[in-house]
Each structure stands twice: as C-alpha cells, then as structure tokens.
Motif scaffolding. Structure first.
Motif, PDB file in Angstrom:
ATOM      1  N   THR A 113       0.821  -1.220   0.000  1.00 12.49           N
ATOM      2  CA  THR A 113       0.000   0.000   0.000  1.00 12.49           C
ATOM      3  C   THR A 113       0.850   1.265   0.000  1.00 12.49           C
ATOM      4  O   THR A 113       0.315   2.349   0.166  1.00 12.49           O
ATOM      5  N   SER A 114       2.156   1.130  -0.186  1.00 15.20           N
ATOM      6  CA  SER A 114       3.029   2.302  -0.140  1.00 15.20           C
ATOM      7  C   SER A 114       2.900   3.170  -1.387  1.00 15.20           C
ATOM      8  O   SER A 114       3.306   4.323  -1.379  1.00 15.20           O
ATOM      9  N   LEU A 115       2.354   2.623  -2.460  1.00 17.19           N
ATOM     10  CA  LEU A 115       2.160   3.407  -3.678  1.00 17.19           C
ATOM     11  C   LEU A 115       1.017   4.384  -3.456  1.00 17.19           C
ATOM     12  O   LEU A 115       0.027   4.051  -2.815  1.00 17.19           O
ATOM     13  N   SER A 116       1.142   5.591  -3.986  1.00 18.98           N
ATOM     14  CA  SER A 116       0.087   6.579  -3.754  1.00 18.98           C
ATOM     15  C   SER A 116      -1.112   6.302  -4.649  1.00 18.98           C
ATOM     16  O   SER A 116      -1.009   6.252  -5.856  1.00 18.98           O
ATOM     17  N   GLY A 117      -2.254   6.045  -3.998  1.00 21.96           N
ATOM     18  CA  GLY A 117      -3.504   5.895  -4.718  1.00 21.96           C
ATOM     19  C   GLY A 117      -3.797   4.513  -5.259  1.00 21.96           C
ATOM     20  O   GLY A 117      -4.864   4.296  -5.812  1.00 21.96           O
ATOM     21  N   THR A 118      -2.881   3.575  -5.140  1.00 17.72           N
ATOM     22  CA  THR A 118      -3.127   2.237  -5.654  1.00 17.72           C
ATOM     23  C   THR A 118      -2.494   1.202  -4.731  1.00 17.72           C
ATOM     24  O   THR A 118      -1.796   1.540  -3.784  1.00 17.72           O
ATOM     25  N   ILE A 119      -2.748  -0.057  -5.003  1.00 20.89           N
ATOM     26  CA  ILE A 119      -2.206  -1.156  -4.205  1.00 20.89           C
ATOM     27  C   ILE A 119      -1.603  -2.175  -5.162  1.00 20.89           C
ATOM     28  O   ILE A 119      -2.215  -2.528  -6.167  1.00 20.89           O
ATOM     29  N   VAL A 136      -9.734   0.433  -5.108  1.00 19.90           N
ATOM     30  CA  VAL A 136      -8.961   0.489  -3.863  1.00 19.90           C
ATOM     31  C   VAL A 136      -9.858   0.482  -2.618  1.00 19.90           C
ATOM     32  O   VAL A 136      -9.597  -0.289  -1.678  1.00 19.90           O
ATOM     33  N   PRO A 137     -10.926   1.288  -2.541  1.00 18.61           N
ATOM     34  CA  PRO A 137     -11.766   1.256  -1.332  1.00 18.61           C
ATOM     35  C   PRO A 137     -12.361  -0.135  -1.053  1.00 18.61           C
ATOM     36  O   PRO A 137     -12.406  -0.570   0.109  1.00 18.61           O
ATOM     37  N   ALA A 138     -12.787  -0.841  -2.092  1.00 17.00           N
ATOM     38  CA  ALA A 138     -13.368  -2.176  -1.886  1.00 17.00           C
ATOM     39  C   ALA A 138     -12.304  -3.155  -1.384  1.00 17.00           C
ATOM     40  O   ALA A 138     -12.578  -3.957  -0.485  1.00 17.00           O
ATOM     41  N   ILE A 139     -11.100  -3.079  -1.915  1.00 17.07           N
ATOM     42  CA  ILE A 139     -10.018  -3.975  -1.486  1.00 17.07           C
ATOM     43  C   ILE A 139      -9.631  -3.648  -0.040  1.00 17.07           C
ATOM     44  O   ILE A 139      -9.409  -4.549   0.763  1.00 17.07           O
ATOM     45  N   LYS A 140      -9.575  -2.372   0.283  1.00 18.44           N
ATOM     46  CA  LYS A 140      -9.257  -1.988   1.667  1.00 18.44           C
ATOM     47  C   LYS A 140     -10.314  -2.508   2.632  1.00 18.44           C
ATOM     48  O   LYS A 140      -9.989  -2.946   3.734  1.00 18.44           O
ATOM     49  N   GLN A 141     -11.566  -2.488   2.221  1.00 22.98           N
ATOM     50  CA  GLN A 141     -12.628  -3.013   3.074  1.00 22.98           C
ATOM     51  C   GLN A 141     -12.472  -4.517   3.248  1.00 22.98           C
ATOM     52  O   GLN A 141     -12.622  -5.024   4.359  1.00 22.98           O
ATOM     53  N   ILE A 142     -12.139  -5.232   2.204  1.00 23.57           N
ATOM     54  CA  ILE A 142     -11.931  -6.675   2.287  1.00 23.57           C
ATOM     55  C   ILE A 142     -10.762  -6.991   3.217  1.00 23.57           C
ATOM     56  O   ILE A 142     -10.813  -7.933   4.010  1.00 23.57           O
ATOM     57  N   LEU A 143      -9.704  -6.175   3.141  1.00 28.10           N
ATOM     58  CA  LEU A 143      -8.517  -6.386   3.968  1.00 28.10           C
ATOM     59  C   LEU A 143      -8.688  -5.863   5.396  1.00 28.10           C
ATOM     60  O   LEU A 143      -7.862  -6.147   6.268  1.00 28.10           O
ATOM     61  N   GLY A 144      -9.715  -5.089   5.605  1.00 33.77           N
ATOM     62  CA  GLY A 144      -9.962  -4.535   6.944  1.00 33.77           C
ATOM     63  C   GLY A 144      -9.027  -3.398   7.297  1.00 33.77           C
ATOM     64  O   GLY A 144      -8.695  -3.198   8.465  1.00 33.77           O
TER      65      GLY A 144
END
Length: 145
Positions: A113-119, A136-144
């Motif tokens: 997640t160190s890249l700005s705006g993407t994973i 990105v928001p959906a993946i962050k939600q999946i990852l918690g």
C-alpha cells in the motif's frame, strides 16, 4: 442464522438437516444454492480444452479483446467475457481489482500500500497485479484497513 456442525464417526455419508419455523426468502435462497451445481470453467491451451479448477487459478484478466486465466499449469484462453468468468467464480475468493482483472485472494502473498492511490498485489506464483484507484476502497474493506 445459526450453524452447527456435528462430527459423528458412525456417519457414512454427510447429512444436512435444516430446522426452521417458516420457509423464508433466506431459507429458499440457501436451498437453491445447495441444490445448484457450480458451472464449469474451461480454458484452452495448446489446442486442448481443459476443465479448470477455480482454486488453482491465480488471476483472470482481459487483454486484446480476449480473456485469460493464469493457473498453476500455465495460461489458458477462456471463451467468455470477463464478467461471465466473474459470475462463474462468484462465491469463491475472487475479487475484481481493475476493469480488466480478477485476483484470487488465496493466491495473494502480500499487498503493497506504499504506492500513492493504488495497491500492488504480489501473488504466490511470483506475479504482481495492481489495484486500480476505482477498486482500492473495496479492497481496503476486504482487507480490513
């Protein structure tokens, strides 16, 4: 919904009993899903059509108007659109990470997640894929996170 698993050494065949006061839409949906056979996913490689195990797929992506599946044994051409492959893989651990790619979370080794705006998703097979900003928001939600 309460779920209970009872282990019985005398049991020779799995048995499922559903107790309910009434047949609700939730019960109907569960019964439908239990009775459905999951659709097969076939891929073409070296002139042969092979049945693919969804758990053996690392990712599915679209490129140059075609859809490919990357598996342990290699890369396969799928004779379907990406949204059709996504529908066949529904209920599995596949998530859409961009307009043109699905990734199997069981094959994900790490998320950078160190890249700005993407994973950046590093896969166990050595590959890497990037989550587009839209997903990105959906993946962050999946990852918690």
């Amino acid at each position: 919904m309460k779920v209970e698993v009872v282990l019985d050494a005398a049991c020779t065949e799995p048995e499922l009993t559903l107790r309910t006061a009434a047949v609700t839409s939730e019960v109907e949906q569960l019964l439908r899903r239990l009775s459905e056979q999951p659709p097969l996913l076939c891929g073409e490689r070296a002139g042969r059509l092979e049945v693919l195990d969804p758990d053996a797929l690392a990712r599915v992506y679209a490129a140059a108007g075609k859809v490919y599946a990357v598996a342990e044994k290699g890369e396969y051409l799928l004779r379907m659109r990406l949204y059709e492959a996504e529908a066949r893989l529904a209920g599995r651990r596949f998530v859409r990470i961009s307009h043109s790619e699905l990734v199997n979370l069981d094959w994900a080794e790490s998320f950078d997640t160190s890249l700005s705006g993407t994973i950046c998703v590093r896969l166990k097979n050595g590959g890497a894929s990037y989550v587009s900003r839209r997903y990105v928001p959906a993946i962050k939600q999946i990852l918690g996170i």
